[in-house]
Every structure is written in C-alpha cells, then in structure tokens.
Design an enzyme around this catalytic site. Sequence first.
Site, PDB file in Angstrom:
ATOM      1  N   CYS A  38       5.527   0.271   8.239  1.00  0.00           N
ATOM      2  CA  CYS A  38       5.179   1.454   7.451  1.00  0.00           C
ATOM      3  C   CYS A  38       6.414   1.871   6.649  1.00  0.00           C
ATOM      4  O   CYS A  38       7.515   1.990   7.202  1.00  0.00           O
ATOM      5  CB  CYS A  38       4.753   2.603   8.371  1.00  0.00           C
ATOM      6  SG  CYS A  38       4.279   4.086   7.463  1.00  0.00           S
ATOM      7  N   LEU A  39       6.217   2.106   5.368  1.00  0.00           N
ATOM      8  CA  LEU A  39       7.359   2.467   4.510  1.00  0.00           C
ATOM      9  C   LEU A  39       7.944   3.826   4.894  1.00  0.00           C
ATOM     10  O   LEU A  39       9.079   4.136   4.544  1.00  0.00           O
ATOM     11  CB  LEU A  39       6.928   2.468   3.036  1.00  0.00           C
ATOM     12  CG  LEU A  39       6.488   1.095   2.494  1.00  0.00           C
ATOM     13  CD1 LEU A  39       5.961   1.218   1.077  1.00  0.00           C
ATOM     14  CD2 LEU A  39       7.609   0.076   2.584  1.00  0.00           C
ATOM     15  N   HIS A  88      -2.990   7.417   6.879  1.00  0.00           N
ATOM     16  CA  HIS A  88      -2.011   8.356   6.308  1.00  0.00           C
ATOM     17  C   HIS A  88      -2.699   9.616   5.793  1.00  0.00           C
ATOM     18  O   HIS A  88      -2.172  10.729   5.949  1.00  0.00           O
ATOM     19  CB  HIS A  88      -1.235   7.702   5.148  1.00  0.00           C
ATOM     20  CG  HIS A  88      -0.051   6.895   5.576  1.00  0.00           C
ATOM     21  ND1 HIS A  88       1.008   7.410   6.278  1.00  0.00           N
ATOM     22  CD2 HIS A  88       0.251   5.579   5.395  1.00  0.00           C
ATOM     23  CE1 HIS A  88       1.909   6.460   6.517  1.00  0.00           C
ATOM     24  NE2 HIS A  88       1.479   5.343   5.993  1.00  0.00           N
ATOM     25  N   GLY A  97       0.851  -1.188   0.000  1.00  0.00           N
ATOM     26  CA  GLY A  97       0.000   0.000   0.000  1.00  0.00           C
ATOM     27  C   GLY A  97       0.884   1.233   0.000  1.00  0.00           C
ATOM     28  O   GLY A  97       2.064   1.162   0.369  1.00  0.00           O
ATOM     29  N   GLN A 156       2.914  10.058   1.359  1.00  0.00           N
ATOM     30  CA  GLN A 156       4.210   9.397   1.562  1.00  0.00           C
ATOM     31  C   GLN A 156       5.197   9.708   0.442  1.00  0.00           C
ATOM     32  O   GLN A 156       6.411   9.467   0.598  1.00  0.00           O
ATOM     33  CB  GLN A 156       4.024   7.878   1.678  1.00  0.00           C
ATOM     34  CG  GLN A 156       3.273   7.451   2.944  1.00  0.00           C
ATOM     35  CD  GLN A 156       3.106   5.954   3.017  1.00  0.00           C
ATOM     36  OE1 GLN A 156       2.155   5.406   2.439  1.00  0.00           O
ATOM     37  NE2 GLN A 156       4.002   5.285   3.699  1.00  0.00           N
ATOM     38  N   HIS A 177      -4.854   1.332   7.134  1.00  0.00           N
ATOM     39  CA  HIS A 177      -3.498   1.892   7.308  1.00  0.00           C
ATOM     40  C   HIS A 177      -3.303   3.080   6.362  1.00  0.00           C
ATOM     41  O   HIS A 177      -2.819   4.134   6.757  1.00  0.00           O
ATOM     42  CB  HIS A 177      -2.454   0.803   7.017  1.00  0.00           C
ATOM     43  CG  HIS A 177      -1.042   1.283   7.129  1.00  0.00           C
ATOM     44  ND1 HIS A 177      -0.202   0.926   8.151  1.00  0.00           N
ATOM     45  CD2 HIS A 177      -0.309   2.116   6.335  1.00  0.00           C
ATOM     46  CE1 HIS A 177       0.984   1.519   7.998  1.00  0.00           C
ATOM     47  NE2 HIS A 177       0.939   2.246   6.899  1.00  0.00           N
ATOM     48  N   GLU A 178      -3.712   2.914   5.076  1.00  0.00           N
ATOM     49  CA  GLU A 178      -3.527   4.012   4.104  1.00  0.00           C
ATOM     50  C   GLU A 178      -4.457   5.173   4.392  1.00  0.00           C
ATOM     51  O   GLU A 178      -4.053   6.333   4.269  1.00  0.00           O
ATOM     52  CB  GLU A 178      -3.754   3.493   2.683  1.00  0.00           C
ATOM     53  CG  GLU A 178      -2.850   2.343   2.257  1.00  0.00           C
ATOM     54  CD  GLU A 178      -1.389   2.556   2.564  1.00  0.00           C
ATOM     55  OE1 GLU A 178      -0.686   1.558   2.807  1.00  0.00           O
ATOM     56  OE2 GLU A 178      -0.940   3.735   2.601  1.00  0.00           O
TER      57      GLU A 178
HETATM   58  O1  K2U Z   1       1.584   2.643   3.829  1.00  0.00           O
HETATM   59  C1  K2U Z   1       2.652   2.051   3.981  1.00  0.00           C
HETATM   60  O2  K2U Z   1       3.557   2.463   4.698  1.00  0.00           O
HETATM   61  C2  K2U Z   1       2.822   0.681   3.332  1.00  0.00           C
HETATM   62  C3  K2U Z   1       2.452  -0.341   4.371  1.00  0.00           C
HETATM   63  C4  K2U Z   1       1.037  -0.739   4.190  1.00  0.00           C
HETATM   64  C5  K2U Z   1       0.568  -1.745   5.168  1.00  0.00           C
HETATM   65  C6  K2U Z   1       1.125  -1.894   6.430  1.00  0.00           C
HETATM   66  C7  K2U Z   1       0.643  -2.869   7.299  1.00  0.00           C
HETATM   67  C8  K2U Z   1      -0.399  -3.676   6.916  1.00  0.00           C
HETATM   68  C9  K2U Z   1      -0.954  -3.510   5.675  1.00  0.00           C
HETATM   69  C10 K2U Z   1      -0.460  -2.548   4.803  1.00  0.00           C
HETATM   70  C11 K2U Z   1       3.440  -1.510   4.389  1.00  0.00           C
HETATM   71  O3  K2U Z   1       4.686  -1.109   4.800  1.00  0.00           O
HETATM   72  S1  K2U Z   1       3.668  -2.316   2.929  1.00  0.00           S
HETATM   73  C12 K2U Z   1       4.829  -3.541   3.526  1.00  0.00           C
HETATM   74  C13 K2U Z   1       4.089  -4.787   3.900  1.00  0.00           C
HETATM   75  C14 K2U Z   1       4.236  -5.866   3.066  1.00  0.00           C
HETATM   76  C15 K2U Z   1       3.505  -7.017   3.332  1.00  0.00           C
HETATM   77  C16 K2U Z   1       2.642  -7.089   4.427  1.00  0.00           C
HETATM   78  C17 K2U Z   1       2.510  -5.991   5.256  1.00  0.00           C
HETATM   79  C18 K2U Z   1       3.247  -4.831   5.009  1.00  0.00           C
HETATM   80 ZN    ZN Z   2       2.425   3.522   6.221  1.00  0.00          ZN
END
Ligand code: K2U
Ligand code: ZN
Length: 181
Positions: A103-104, A149, A54, A59, A145-146
């Site tokens: 979270c990225l 943000h 996501g 971001q 989560h998104e």
């Molecule tokens: O928005 C972001 O920072 C990307 C997030 C999105 C996300 C976090 C937790 C749970 C669901 C979505 C992630 O860092 S994307 C990395 C990731 C990859 C596989 C599973 C969970 C998170």
């Molecule tokens: Zn995030």
Amino acid sequence: MAVTYLSAMSLLPIITLPDPLLRTRSAPIERVDDALRRLADDMLETMYDAPGIGLAAVQVAVPRRLLVIDIADKETEPPSPIVMINPEIVKLGDALAPYEEGCLSIPDVRVEIERPSSLTVHFLDRDGREQQLTADGLLATAIQHEMDHLDGRLIIDFMSRLKRDIVVRRFKKQARLETGA
Ligand code: K2U
Ligand code: ZN
C-alpha cells in the site's frame, strides 16, 4: 500560456500511516466537473510516479469516493487508466485468490490477503457516465484494495491484532521522530 497551464498536471503528496484521515469513510461525489477531472488526472500522475497500480482520493487527503487504477504493464503495454467515481461492487465471485499486497500509504509493509478473484463494479466514469465493469485477477484485487480505502479499511486490518499493533507503533514512532515530537 493558459493552455499549457491548464494541461500541466501536478504530483500530490501521498499521506501515510498513522494519518487518521486514512480511517475516514469517504463521501460520495455530487458533481462530475472539470475540477474533479483535474483531481483524477493529478491522482493518475501521482500513481504512475509512485509507482503504483491504484490510488484512492483519500490517499492524497481528499476523502471523496474517487479512485484511479492502471494495471497495464508499462514495460509491454500502453497505459490503460480507469477512473471510478462513486464505485459500488454489485457482484463478487465465489473463488478466492491470494495476493501479497502493498500500500502506498503504508510503505514497506506486505500482507498476503485472500480476496474474491472476480467481481462486477458499477461506477461513473470521468464524463459522469454510468459504467459497469467485470474484472478478475489483479484488476479485481486492485479494485477491492482501492474500494477498501474509500471505507477507511487498510491492508493491516487483514493482519493479526498483534502484528497490526507492532506496525502501527512503528509508524507512530517514525512520525514522532520526523516531527521532533
Ligand atoms: O492503493 C494503493 O496503496 C496502491 C496499491 C494498490 C494495490 C495494492 C495491492 C494489489 C493491487 C493494488 C499498490 O501499492 S500499487 C503498487 C503495486 C504495484 C504492482 C503490483 C501491486 C502493487
Ligand atoms: Zn493502498
């Protein structure tokens, strides 16, 4: 060749804590046009490259209500990208489910967060058409989560005040070291 140029997407830099922009409430989008579609495509390419499932526009330093998601398992499924413009959650299920979220924009931090495990969300798609989606499981978690943000909310807000302050102090110290301040 113009066509090649137009079709080439670009990787966008992902902003990280302590960038104050991450705390902004993103503004609604007024026009769904080619420029917005290009941003959504660049966000998808950036998300796949991270890798992530996501990404919200804030971001990549664009505080507008736009997010992209793809929870397809790239080892076993074809990509299944979702672009959501001005998304609004219209229903949240009663059942909660925990998930250890990353979270990225906050690298190397994991927070176990309990969220509703199902929801219904209204949004405009990349063609500006009204859509309604009912989601559960990881897709429901990713949408929430998104959407957080877009309202300037981060996973560290689900930590205790003490742990959050420790994490923020660490990222501020790292930022000072990087800028030589
Ligand atoms: O928005 C972001 O920072 C990307 C997030 C999105 C996300 C976090 C937790 C749970 C669901 C979505 C992630 O860092 S994307 C990395 C990731 C990859 C596989 C599973 C969970 C998170
Ligand atoms: Zn995030």
